[in-house]
Design a protein around this motif. Sequence first.
Motif, mmCIF file in Angstrom:
data_model
loop_
_atom_site.group_PDB
_atom_site.id
_atom_site.type_symbol
_atom_site.label_atom_id
_atom_site.label_comp_id
_atom_site.label_asym_id
_atom_site.label_seq_id
_atom_site.Cartn_x
_atom_site.Cartn_y
_atom_site.Cartn_z
ATOM 1 N N CYS A 79 43.644 -0.382 110.421
ATOM 2 C CA CYS A 79 45.098 -0.541 110.380
ATOM 3 C C CYS A 79 45.829 0.437 111.302
ATOM 4 N N GLY A 80 45.108 1.462 111.761
ATOM 5 C CA GLY A 80 45.738 2.443 112.640
ATOM 6 C C GLY A 80 46.196 3.704 111.923
ATOM 7 N N ARG A 81 46.107 3.707 110.595
ATOM 8 C CA ARG A 81 46.484 4.899 109.821
ATOM 9 C C ARG A 81 45.368 5.252 108.836
ATOM 10 N N GLU A 82 44.148 5.242 109.339
ATOM 11 C CA GLU A 82 42.975 5.480 108.501
ATOM 12 C C GLU A 82 42.949 6.870 107.883
ATOM 13 N N VAL A 83 43.678 7.824 108.468
ATOM 14 C CA VAL A 83 43.682 9.186 107.912
ATOM 15 C C VAL A 83 44.444 9.250 106.593
ATOM 16 N N GLN A 84 45.283 8.269 106.323
ATOM 17 C CA GLN A 84 46.029 8.224 105.071
ATOM 18 C C GLN A 84 45.208 7.503 104.007
ATOM 19 N N GLY A 85 45.354 7.930 102.796
ATOM 20 C CA GLY A 85 44.649 7.295 101.691
ATOM 21 C C GLY A 85 45.262 5.955 101.322
ATOM 22 N N ARG A 86 44.484 5.170 100.598
ATOM 23 C CA ARG A 86 44.918 3.845 100.162
ATOM 24 C C ARG A 86 46.199 3.906 99.350
ATOM 25 N N LYS A 87 46.268 4.823 98.402
ATOM 26 C CA LYS A 87 47.450 4.900 97.542
ATOM 27 C C LYS A 87 48.706 5.238 98.344
ATOM 28 N N LEU A 89 49.222 4.549 101.572
ATOM 29 C CA LEU A 89 49.567 3.370 102.363
ATOM 30 C C LEU A 89 50.233 2.308 101.496
ATOM 31 N N GLU A 90 49.712 2.096 100.292
ATOM 32 C CA GLU A 90 50.317 1.111 99.393
ATOM 33 C C GLU A 90 51.730 1.518 98.995
ATOM 34 N N ALA A 91 51.916 2.791 98.652
ATOM 35 C CA ALA A 91 53.246 3.264 98.242
ATOM 36 C C ALA A 91 54.250 3.136 99.381
ATOM 37 N N ASP A 92 53.825 3.489 100.584
ATOM 38 C CA ASP A 92 54.712 3.383 101.749
ATOM 39 C C ASP A 92 55.101 1.926 101.989
ATOM 40 N N MET A 93 54.126 1.024 101.934
ATOM 41 C CA MET A 93 54.407 -0.393 102.161
ATOM 42 C C MET A 93 55.335 -0.936 101.075
ATOM 43 N N GLU A 94 55.086 -0.593 99.826
ATOM 44 C CA GLU A 94 55.924 -1.093 98.740
ATOM 45 C C GLU A 94 57.360 -0.585 98.867
ATOM 46 N N GLN A 95 57.525 0.637 99.329
ATOM 47 C CA GLN A 95 58.869 1.185 99.555
ATOM 48 C C GLN A 95 59.568 0.416 100.677
ATOM 49 N N ARG A 96 58.845 0.125 101.741
ATOM 50 C CA ARG A 96 59.427 -0.615 102.859
ATOM 51 C C ARG A 96 59.747 -2.053 102.469
#
Length: 110
Positions: A79-87, A89-96
């Motif tokens: 995805c291009g942001r592999e250094v970030q954890g799953r949780k 990434l999910e929280a960021d996407m849900e906020q957006r």
Amino acid sequence: MSSAGEGGDLILLVADRNMNAALGGVLNRPMAMGIRQLMFEVLVHPQKDPGVLRHAPNVLRPFAGKFAYAMAVFDREGCGREVQGRKMLEADMEQRLAASGWAGRAKAVV
């Protein structure tokens, strides 16, 4: 399943055909899951995982008045942001997604 643009219960934006087949297969078997038949639509992003990560809020925004719920599904790997954890990434996407008209009605699965 709903026809394109018709609306319904759930719209999903997924990263590839495999996710489309897996989720479509599950959602087309409501009795096996003990749920009612859902009206849903699955969109496959042509830019795969990074496309879902970057563009899901904009892609799903026009459907906010047509579907009750939305889901964005992509792999962390690639995805291009592999250094970030799953949780994260999910929280960021849900906020957006919430900011794009889906507040309280959208989930991300990474």
